[in-house]
Design a protein around this motif. Structure first.
Motif, mmCIF file in Angstrom:
data_model
loop_
_atom_site.group_PDB
_atom_site.id
_atom_site.type_symbol
_atom_site.label_atom_id
_atom_site.label_comp_id
_atom_site.label_asym_id
_atom_site.label_seq_id
_atom_site.Cartn_x
_atom_site.Cartn_y
_atom_site.Cartn_z
ATOM 1 N N PHE A 236 41.725 -48.502 5.379
ATOM 2 C CA PHE A 236 40.511 -48.212 5.737
ATOM 3 C C PHE A 236 40.423 -46.635 6.094
ATOM 4 O O PHE A 236 39.745 -45.919 5.734
ATOM 5 C CB PHE A 236 39.899 -49.064 7.028
ATOM 6 N N GLY A 237 41.572 -46.208 6.921
ATOM 7 C CA GLY A 237 41.647 -44.664 7.323
ATOM 8 C C GLY A 237 41.973 -43.941 5.842
ATOM 9 O O GLY A 237 41.478 -42.827 5.884
ATOM 10 N N PHE A 238 42.645 -44.267 4.952
ATOM 11 C CA PHE A 238 42.771 -43.631 3.667
ATOM 12 C C PHE A 238 41.197 -43.435 2.933
ATOM 13 O O PHE A 238 41.113 -42.495 2.456
ATOM 14 C CB PHE A 238 43.783 -44.223 2.896
ATOM 15 N N THR B 190 37.227 -35.943 2.531
ATOM 16 C CA THR B 190 37.732 -35.028 1.767
ATOM 17 C C THR B 190 36.831 -34.528 0.547
ATOM 18 O O THR B 190 36.675 -33.217 0.292
ATOM 19 C CB THR B 190 39.226 -35.162 1.019
ATOM 20 N N LEU B 191 36.099 -35.653 0.062
ATOM 21 C CA LEU B 191 35.142 -35.336 -0.927
ATOM 22 C C LEU B 191 34.075 -34.524 -0.694
ATOM 23 O O LEU B 191 33.635 -33.501 -1.171
ATOM 24 C CB LEU B 191 34.735 -36.478 -1.672
ATOM 25 N N LEU C 95 45.772 -31.607 1.720
ATOM 26 C CA LEU C 95 45.807 -32.700 2.977
ATOM 27 C C LEU C 95 45.676 -33.880 2.195
ATOM 28 O O LEU C 95 46.507 -35.086 2.555
ATOM 29 C CB LEU C 95 44.387 -32.618 3.583
ATOM 30 N N ILE C 96 44.892 -34.324 1.122
ATOM 31 C CA ILE C 96 44.728 -35.607 0.417
ATOM 32 C C ILE C 96 46.172 -35.934 -0.256
ATOM 33 O O ILE C 96 46.406 -37.106 -0.254
ATOM 34 C CB ILE C 96 43.523 -35.920 -0.311
ATOM 35 N N ARG C 97 46.714 -34.784 -0.944
ATOM 36 C CA ARG C 97 47.865 -34.930 -1.566
ATOM 37 C C ARG C 97 49.083 -35.256 -0.683
ATOM 38 O O ARG C 97 49.954 -36.264 -1.042
ATOM 39 C CB ARG C 97 48.167 -33.778 -2.384
ATOM 40 N N ALA C 98 49.147 -34.848 0.433
ATOM 41 C CA ALA C 98 49.906 -35.217 1.544
ATOM 42 C C ALA C 98 49.772 -36.773 1.772
ATOM 43 O O ALA C 98 50.874 -37.423 2.176
ATOM 44 C CB ALA C 98 50.040 -34.212 2.691
ATOM 45 N N GLU C 99 48.695 -37.278 2.160
ATOM 46 C CA GLU C 99 48.590 -38.513 2.706
ATOM 47 C C GLU C 99 48.706 -39.466 1.561
ATOM 48 O O GLU C 99 49.388 -40.668 1.946
ATOM 49 C CB GLU C 99 47.036 -38.748 3.157
ATOM 50 N N LEU D 252 45.023 -38.276 12.667
ATOM 51 C CA LEU D 252 45.148 -36.965 12.925
ATOM 52 C C LEU D 252 44.709 -36.172 11.464
ATOM 53 O O LEU D 252 43.838 -35.338 11.491
ATOM 54 C CB LEU D 252 46.614 -36.351 13.043
ATOM 55 N N PHE D 253 44.877 -36.659 10.347
ATOM 56 C CA PHE D 253 44.338 -36.129 8.959
ATOM 57 C C PHE D 253 43.052 -36.222 8.980
ATOM 58 O O PHE D 253 42.363 -35.417 8.444
ATOM 59 C CB PHE D 253 45.135 -36.952 7.917
ATOM 60 N N ASN D 254 42.350 -37.484 9.637
ATOM 61 C CA ASN D 254 40.959 -37.700 9.655
ATOM 62 C C ASN D 254 40.485 -36.754 10.134
ATOM 63 O O ASN D 254 39.136 -36.315 10.050
ATOM 64 C CB ASN D 254 40.776 -39.198 9.959
ATOM 65 N N VAL D 255 40.853 -36.518 11.579
ATOM 66 C CA VAL D 255 40.369 -35.739 12.384
ATOM 67 C C VAL D 255 40.172 -33.958 11.702
ATOM 68 O O VAL D 255 38.868 -33.466 11.945
ATOM 69 C CB VAL D 255 41.064 -35.549 14.059
ATOM 70 N N ILE D 256 41.423 -33.837 11.281
ATOM 71 C CA ILE D 256 41.327 -32.573 10.633
ATOM 72 C C ILE D 256 40.462 -32.228 9.529
ATOM 73 O O ILE D 256 39.617 -31.081 9.164
ATOM 74 C CB ILE D 256 42.848 -32.213 10.063
#
Length: 307
Positions: free
Chosen positions: A12-14, A21-22, A66-70, A272-276
């Motif tokens: 769900f977070g992803f 990101t989009l 960001l999306i690549r790292a996740e 954290l990634f979602n907040v950023i």
């Protein structure tokens, strides 16, 4: 090497991260395209458009990193192994994020010098010279971000000692003291490039708020003139960005502390990634709606797509 299937919460977070990101890539890409078209037509760019173009391009690239790292963290290899093997990804993350924060700070300073009204000689001199310095400030920002990122990553091997920080503290020897000092210095080295542009943004926002308050007090009636409307529009943009900026700075510091403590939980990193990502996407959307030119172009594009 694939990892085991992530949990429902992580999926769900992803998915949420992909949506953010989009939105960020579309919003920042739209700003960059509109400014590039204007540059091609008129052969020049205003200082505000220069900053917006650099900010949107760097944020577009940041969303890609960001999306690549996740994706790597969730579906491919162990994140600790990725940290050792993919130094270029770490450099891109720090470089793009630091430069984006500086660009956003310069944008707030430009708002301040163009809209605020103060009679202080230093402010008047800055009001006159700052727009002409924008190209050099943007170039200096890129160089400064590259240097600070290189220095920070060069000292990243100290983090291996920082993970054993508590065990070293239990030993009353010189090694524990040296490790403690090295850890504190390295954390400041990571945090300082982000705190300084935030201080600039905060100071320029306070000046703009003060100017608006003084201007409203000078009005003899409750009717709003053009200058007040300009102040209010700028304050709305800065207020929305202020919340996002403060949240992002807090998350950046929190992520450094987690990394220092050796916390490598994918669920925590996903939050954290979602907040950023929300910070970057939300500011891009607010810039489009607060800018008359960008708002008009977005309405035209939506109308053409509908037709």
């Amino acid at each position: 090497m694939l990892r085991k299937m992530p949990t429902l919460f992580k999926l769900f977070g992803f998915v949420l991260l992909v949506i953010e990101t989009l939105i960020g890539m579309v919003g920042n890409g739209f700003i960059a395209i509109v400014n590039c078209i204007d540059w091609f037509r008129s052969r020049k760019l205003s200082p505000a458009d220069m900053i917006l173009s650099c900010l949107s391009l760097f944020r577009f690239a940041f969303h890609v990193v960001l999306i690549r790292a996740e994706i790597f963290n969730l579906f491919l290899v162990n994140p600790v192994l990725m940290l050792n093997l993919n130094i270029s990804s770490d450099f891109s993350w720090l470089f793009l994020n630091t430069a984006s924060l500086w660009f956003a700070a310069w944008l707030s300073v430009l708002y301040c010098v163009k809209i605020a009204n103060f009679s202080h000689p230093l402010f008047l001199q800055m009001k006159r010279r700052f727009p002409g310095l924008v190209p050099w400030l943007l170039l200096g920002t890129v160089v400064f971000s590259a240097i600070t990122t290189t220095v920070a990553l060069t000292g990243s091997n100290i983090f291996s000692k920082c993970n054993l920080y508590e065990s070293h503290l239990n030993k009353n020897n010189d090694s524990a003291i040296n490790t403690s000092n090295s850890c504190e210095f390295l954390i400041l080295l990571y945090i300082f490039p982000n705190l300084f542009p935030f201080t600039m943004f905060l100071f320029s926002s306070i000046l703009l708020l003060t100017s608006l308050w003084r201007h409203k007090n000078l009005l003899q009636n409750s009717a709003r003139d053009v200058s007040t409307e300009v102040h209010l529009n700028a304050i709305k943009a800065l207020a929305s960005f202020f919340v996002l900026y403060v949240t992002n700075i807090f998350v950046e510091i929190l992520s450094i502390v987690f990394f220092w403590k050796g916390i490598n939980d994918n669920g925590v990193h996903l939050i954290l990634f979602n907040v950023i990502a929300a910070y970057s996407s939300g500011h891009a959307v607010s810039l489009i709606f607060m800018s008359p030119k960008l708002k008009q172009e977005s309405i035209k594009m939506l109308h053409q797509l509908r037709c």
